[in-house]
Design a protein around this motif. Structure first.
Motif, PDB file in Angstrom:
ATOM      1  N   GLU A  60      -6.309   2.325   5.355  1.00  0.00           N
ATOM      2  CA  GLU A  60      -4.982   2.204   5.968  1.00  0.00           C
ATOM      3  C   GLU A  60      -3.893   2.052   4.899  1.00  0.00           C
ATOM      4  OE1 GLU A  60      -7.659   0.420   6.860  1.00  0.00           O
ATOM      5  OE2 GLU A  60      -8.092   1.249   8.853  1.00  0.00           O
ATOM      6  N   GLU A  61      -4.177   1.302   3.850  1.00  0.00           N
ATOM      7  CA  GLU A  61      -3.212   1.145   2.757  1.00  0.00           C
ATOM      8  C   GLU A  61      -3.012   2.466   2.030  1.00  0.00           C
ATOM      9  OE1 GLU A  61      -4.417  -3.543   2.124  1.00  0.00           O
ATOM     10  OE2 GLU A  61      -5.301  -2.024   0.824  1.00  0.00           O
ATOM     11  N   ILE A  62      -4.093   3.189   1.833  1.00  0.00           N
ATOM     12  CA  ILE A  62      -4.017   4.507   1.197  1.00  0.00           C
ATOM     13  C   ILE A  62      -3.207   5.463   2.068  1.00  0.00           C
ATOM     14  CG2 ILE A  62      -5.383   6.518   0.485  1.00  0.00           C
ATOM     15  CD1 ILE A  62      -7.616   4.367  -0.239  1.00  0.00           C
ATOM     16  N   GLU A  63      -3.439   5.432   3.383  1.00  0.00           N
ATOM     17  CA  GLU A  63      -2.684   6.291   4.294  1.00  0.00           C
ATOM     18  C   GLU A  63      -1.198   5.964   4.263  1.00  0.00           C
ATOM     19  OE1 GLU A  63      -4.599   5.805   8.080  1.00  0.00           O
ATOM     20  OE2 GLU A  63      -6.403   6.840   7.400  1.00  0.00           O
ATOM     21  N   ALA A  64      -0.858   4.675   4.148  1.00  0.00           N
ATOM     22  CA  ALA A  64       0.555   4.278   4.080  1.00  0.00           C
ATOM     23  C   ALA A  64       1.199   4.829   2.810  1.00  0.00           C
ATOM     24  CB  ALA A  64       0.684   2.756   4.139  1.00  0.00           C
ATOM     25  N   ILE A  65       0.485   4.769   1.694  1.00  0.00           N
ATOM     26  CA  ILE A  65       1.005   5.319   0.439  1.00  0.00           C
ATOM     27  C   ILE A  65       1.155   6.834   0.565  1.00  0.00           C
ATOM     28  CG2 ILE A  65       0.529   5.682  -2.024  1.00  0.00           C
ATOM     29  CD1 ILE A  65      -0.967   2.920  -1.929  1.00  0.00           C
ATOM     30  N   ALA A  66       0.159   7.492   1.136  1.00  0.00           N
ATOM     31  CA  ALA A  66       0.201   8.946   1.310  1.00  0.00           C
ATOM     32  C   ALA A  66       1.388   9.360   2.164  1.00  0.00           C
ATOM     33  CB  ALA A  66      -1.107   9.437   1.925  1.00  0.00           C
ATOM     34  N   LEU A 104       6.502  -1.585   3.482  1.00  0.00           N
ATOM     35  CA  LEU A 104       7.714  -2.024   4.181  1.00  0.00           C
ATOM     36  C   LEU A 104       8.612  -0.829   4.509  1.00  0.00           C
ATOM     37  CD1 LEU A 104       8.576  -5.297   2.249  1.00  0.00           C
ATOM     38  CD2 LEU A 104       8.040  -5.117   4.697  1.00  0.00           C
ATOM     39  N   ASP A 105       8.756   0.104   3.580  1.00  0.00           N
ATOM     40  CA  ASP A 105       9.546   1.311   3.851  1.00  0.00           C
ATOM     41  C   ASP A 105       8.955   2.096   5.016  1.00  0.00           C
ATOM     42  OD1 ASP A 105      11.298   0.762   1.767  1.00  0.00           O
ATOM     43  OD2 ASP A 105      10.451   2.264   0.408  1.00  0.00           O
ATOM     44  N   ASP A 106       7.630   2.211   5.046  1.00  0.00           N
ATOM     45  CA  ASP A 106       6.967   2.919   6.145  1.00  0.00           C
ATOM     46  C   ASP A 106       7.216   2.209   7.476  1.00  0.00           C
ATOM     47  OD1 ASP A 106       5.992   4.805   4.366  1.00  0.00           O
ATOM     48  OD2 ASP A 106       3.934   4.024   4.372  1.00  0.00           O
ATOM     49  N   ILE A 107       7.203   0.882   7.465  1.00  0.00           N
ATOM     50  CA  ILE A 107       7.482   0.114   8.685  1.00  0.00           C
ATOM     51  C   ILE A 107       8.900   0.407   9.162  1.00  0.00           C
ATOM     52  CG2 ILE A 107       7.861  -2.219   9.609  1.00  0.00           C
ATOM     53  CD1 ILE A 107       5.531  -3.130   7.717  1.00  0.00           C
ATOM     54  N   HIS A 108       9.863   0.355   8.251  1.00  0.00           N
ATOM     55  CA  HIS A 108      11.256   0.609   8.623  1.00  0.00           C
ATOM     56  C   HIS A 108      11.437   2.033   9.149  1.00  0.00           C
ATOM     57  CE1 HIS A 108      12.160  -2.827   5.671  1.00  0.00           C
ATOM     58  NE2 HIS A 108      12.154  -3.301   6.899  1.00  0.00           N
ATOM     59  N   GLU A 109      10.762   2.984   8.534  1.00  0.00           N
ATOM     60  CA  GLU A 109      10.840   4.376   8.983  1.00  0.00           C
ATOM     61  C   GLU A 109      10.262   4.518  10.394  1.00  0.00           C
ATOM     62  OE1 GLU A 109      11.712   8.372   9.070  1.00  0.00           O
ATOM     63  OE2 GLU A 109      12.345   6.928   7.559  1.00  0.00           O
ATOM     64  N   ALA A 136      12.716   3.033  12.813  1.00  0.00           N
ATOM     65  CA  ALA A 136      13.893   3.885  12.959  1.00  0.00           C
ATOM     66  C   ALA A 136      13.611   5.085  13.861  1.00  0.00           C
ATOM     67  CB  ALA A 136      14.369   4.361  11.586  1.00  0.00           C
ATOM     68  N   CYS A 137      12.366   5.538  13.852  1.00  0.00           N
ATOM     69  CA  CYS A 137      11.960   6.665  14.700  1.00  0.00           C
ATOM     70  C   CYS A 137      11.537   6.211  16.094  1.00  0.00           C
ATOM     71  CB  CYS A 137      10.821   7.431  14.039  1.00  0.00           C
ATOM     72  SG  CYS A 137      11.311   8.279  12.526  1.00  0.00           S
ATOM     73  N   GLY A 138      11.541   4.904  16.317  1.00  0.00           N
ATOM     74  CA  GLY A 138      11.133   4.378  17.617  1.00  0.00           C
ATOM     75  C   GLY A 138       9.629   4.343  17.819  1.00  0.00           C
ATOM     76  N   SER A 155       4.635   1.116  13.758  1.00  0.00           N
ATOM     77  CA  SER A 155       5.232  -0.047  13.107  1.00  0.00           C
ATOM     78  C   SER A 155       4.297  -1.250  13.191  1.00  0.00           C
ATOM     79  CB  SER A 155       6.572  -0.379  13.764  1.00  0.00           C
ATOM     80  OG  SER A 155       7.090  -1.578  13.263  1.00  0.00           O
ATOM     81  N   ALA A 156       3.736  -1.501  14.363  1.00  0.00           N
ATOM     82  CA  ALA A 156       2.822  -2.631  14.536  1.00  0.00           C
ATOM     83  C   ALA A 156       1.574  -2.456  13.681  1.00  0.00           C
ATOM     84  CB  ALA A 156       2.438  -2.778  16.007  1.00  0.00           C
ATOM     85  N   LYS A 157       1.054  -1.229  13.628  1.00  0.00           N
ATOM     86  CA  LYS A 157      -0.125  -0.947  12.800  1.00  0.00           C
ATOM     87  C   LYS A 157       0.178  -1.241  11.338  1.00  0.00           C
ATOM     88  CE  LYS A 157      -2.868   2.862  11.070  1.00  0.00           C
ATOM     89  NZ  LYS A 157      -2.993   4.310  10.972  1.00  0.00           N
ATOM     90  N   LEU A 158       1.333  -0.773  10.878  1.00  0.00           N
ATOM     91  CA  LEU A 158       1.698  -0.974   9.476  1.00  0.00           C
ATOM     92  C   LEU A 158       1.956  -2.443   9.154  1.00  0.00           C
ATOM     93  CD1 LEU A 158       3.908   2.187   9.018  1.00  0.00           C
ATOM     94  CD2 LEU A 158       1.800   1.679   7.767  1.00  0.00           C
ATOM     95  N   LYS A 159       2.441  -3.200  10.114  1.00  0.00           N
ATOM     96  CA  LYS A 159       2.629  -4.631   9.886  1.00  0.00           C
ATOM     97  C   LYS A 159       1.287  -5.320   9.656  1.00  0.00           C
ATOM     98  CE  LYS A 159       7.037  -5.040  12.235  1.00  0.00           C
ATOM     99  NZ  LYS A 159       7.771  -5.533  13.412  1.00  0.00           N
ATOM    100  N   LEU A 160       0.264  -4.878  10.378  1.00  0.00           N
ATOM    101  CA  LEU A 160      -1.080  -5.417  10.144  1.00  0.00           C
ATOM    102  C   LEU A 160      -1.611  -4.985   8.775  1.00  0.00           C
ATOM    103  CD1 LEU A 160      -2.693  -4.917  13.662  1.00  0.00           C
ATOM    104  CD2 LEU A 160      -1.971  -7.073  12.613  1.00  0.00           C
ATOM    105  N   VAL A 161      -1.327  -3.751   8.396  1.00  0.00           N
ATOM    106  CA  VAL A 161      -1.726  -3.256   7.070  1.00  0.00           C
ATOM    107  C   VAL A 161      -1.063  -4.110   5.993  1.00  0.00           C
ATOM    108  CG1 VAL A 161      -1.561  -1.310   5.456  1.00  0.00           C
ATOM    109  CG2 VAL A 161      -2.175  -0.906   7.853  1.00  0.00           C
ATOM    110  N   LEU A 162       0.230  -4.379   6.160  1.00  0.00           N
ATOM    111  CA  LEU A 162       0.960  -5.200   5.193  1.00  0.00           C
ATOM    112  C   LEU A 162       0.391  -6.611   5.129  1.00  0.00           C
ATOM    113  CD1 LEU A 162       3.296  -5.567   3.200  1.00  0.00           C
ATOM    114  CD2 LEU A 162       4.742  -6.160   5.175  1.00  0.00           C
TER     115      LEU A 162
END
Length: 90
Positions: A16-22, A54-59, A62-64, A69-76
């Protein structure tokens, strides 16, 4: 020969962290894996990866896309728990 899964295990990151970076860097997962592993070996790496997530969460927000966003918050949350960062002097 190493498989992709072997590389993930050696990287110090989760899929999941790798996917966020990708997603953030617009690169394939294998490139994100290499970048993430490299960053973890540098002094500025942990905060840089945290900012990427964090940038991915904000993006996503922003896209609704509240599910992403919730998934990425768990990743973070997991990333921070596995890679605590302490500023110099703390």
């Amino acid at each position: 020969m190493l498989t992709y899964e072997d590389c993930v295990e050696l990287s110090g990151l989760t899929n999941e962290e790798i996917e966020a970076i990708a997603e953030h860097e617009h690169v394939p997962n294998i490139v994100a894996l290499e970048l993430g592993h490299y960053l973890l070996e540098t002094e500025a790496g942990v905060p840089a990866i945290k900012e990427i997530i964090l940038d991915d969460i904000h993006e996503a927000e922003a896209c609704g896309n509240l599910v992403q966003s919730a998934k990425l918050k768990l990743v973070l949350q997991h990333f921070v728990s596995q890679h605590p960062y302490h500023e110099v002097g703390q």
